[in-house]
Design a protein around this motif. Structure first.
Motif, mmCIF file in Angstrom:
data_model
loop_
_atom_site.group_PDB
_atom_site.id
_atom_site.type_symbol
_atom_site.label_atom_id
_atom_site.label_comp_id
_atom_site.label_asym_id
_atom_site.label_seq_id
_atom_site.Cartn_x
_atom_site.Cartn_y
_atom_site.Cartn_z
ATOM 1 N N GLU A 102 0.847 -1.177 0.000
ATOM 2 C CA GLU A 102 0.000 0.000 0.000
ATOM 3 C C GLU A 102 0.891 1.238 0.000
ATOM 4 O O GLU A 102 1.896 1.286 0.700
ATOM 5 C CB GLU A 102 -0.890 -0.013 1.247
ATOM 6 N N ALA A 103 0.524 2.232 -0.802
ATOM 7 C CA ALA A 103 1.200 3.522 -0.785
ATOM 8 C C ALA A 103 0.315 4.481 0.000
ATOM 9 O O ALA A 103 -0.896 4.529 -0.218
ATOM 10 C CB ALA A 103 1.414 4.039 -2.204
ATOM 11 N N VAL A 104 0.911 5.199 0.929
ATOM 12 C CA VAL A 104 0.160 6.133 1.779
ATOM 13 C C VAL A 104 0.821 7.501 1.694
ATOM 14 O O VAL A 104 2.037 7.616 1.829
ATOM 15 C CB VAL A 104 0.140 5.648 3.255
ATOM 16 N N HIS A 105 0.007 8.526 1.483
ATOM 17 C CA HIS A 105 0.549 9.888 1.461
ATOM 18 C C HIS A 105 0.582 10.396 2.903
ATOM 19 O O HIS A 105 -0.424 10.359 3.611
ATOM 20 C CB HIS A 105 -0.306 10.811 0.591
ATOM 21 N N ASP A 106 1.757 10.844 3.342
ATOM 22 C CA ASP A 106 1.909 11.293 4.733
ATOM 23 C C ASP A 106 1.811 12.807 4.887
ATOM 24 O O ASP A 106 2.092 13.349 5.946
ATOM 25 C CB ASP A 106 3.235 10.788 5.320
ATOM 26 N N GLY A 107 1.399 13.508 3.837
ATOM 27 C CA GLY A 107 1.312 14.963 3.872
ATOM 28 C C GLY A 107 2.505 15.617 3.204
ATOM 29 O O GLY A 107 2.444 16.755 2.773
#
Length: 167
Positions: A102-107
């Motif tokens: 999974e790719a997650v955007h952390d801001g």
């Protein structure tokens, strides 16, 4: 984003008395189709693919070119009407089947493969929790068993390497 867009995903909102509401509604649905339970072909690609299929999506890289120019970090989705972009926001997630991650955007950017948790449960039982404090290698004592100490030391090294206990 304007007052005519939703706050989180920038989806176009309908206005009272607006003509051709179906265009705005369809645009919002196309963006939702990209953003909700997103699946991406590639993470960090800068150039649009040559022959995308409707429904395929990519996470745009840091130096986009062509039709993706100006959309760094966005999820780019190909639709029957061309490219649509969902701007990245902290917490936005996309599944990347090729890596099984999974790719997650952390801001600040996309992170792939990181798992963040307070604990890990298997069949309802906690198997991994917060990192424990350091454990010293055995030393001293009246009876010294070199093989046992070597075994304990190897176990401690492995636990430190995996981050389960402090160093």
């Amino acid at each position: 984003m304007t007052e005519e867009d939703s706050a989180r995903l920038g989806l176009p909102l309908l206005a009272p008395g607006q003509a051709q509401k179906e265009l705005w509604h369809n645009e919002a649905l196309a963006l939702l189709d990209i953003a909700v339970q997103a699946v991406v072909e590639e993470v960090g690609r800068d150039a649009p693919p040559g022959a995308p299929q409707p429904g395929q999506c990519w996470i745009v890289g840091a130096a986009p070119t062509g039709d993706w120019t100006g959309h760094a970090g966005a999820i780019a989705g190909w639709t029957a009407s061309g490219w649509r972009f969902v701007a990245p926001r902290a917490g936005l997630r996309a599944w990347h089947p090729a890596s099984g991650q999974e790719a997650v955007h952390d801001g600040a950017g996309w992170r792939r493969g990181d798992v963040r948790a307070a604990r890990v449960l298997v069949d309802g039982q906690q198997v991994v929790g917060a990192r424990g404090s350091a454990i010293a290698v055995p030393s001293g004592g009246a009876t010294i068993d070199v093989e046992s100490r070597a075994c304990v030391e190897m176990i401690l090294i492995a636990m430190r390497k995996h981050g389960l206990i402090g160093t």
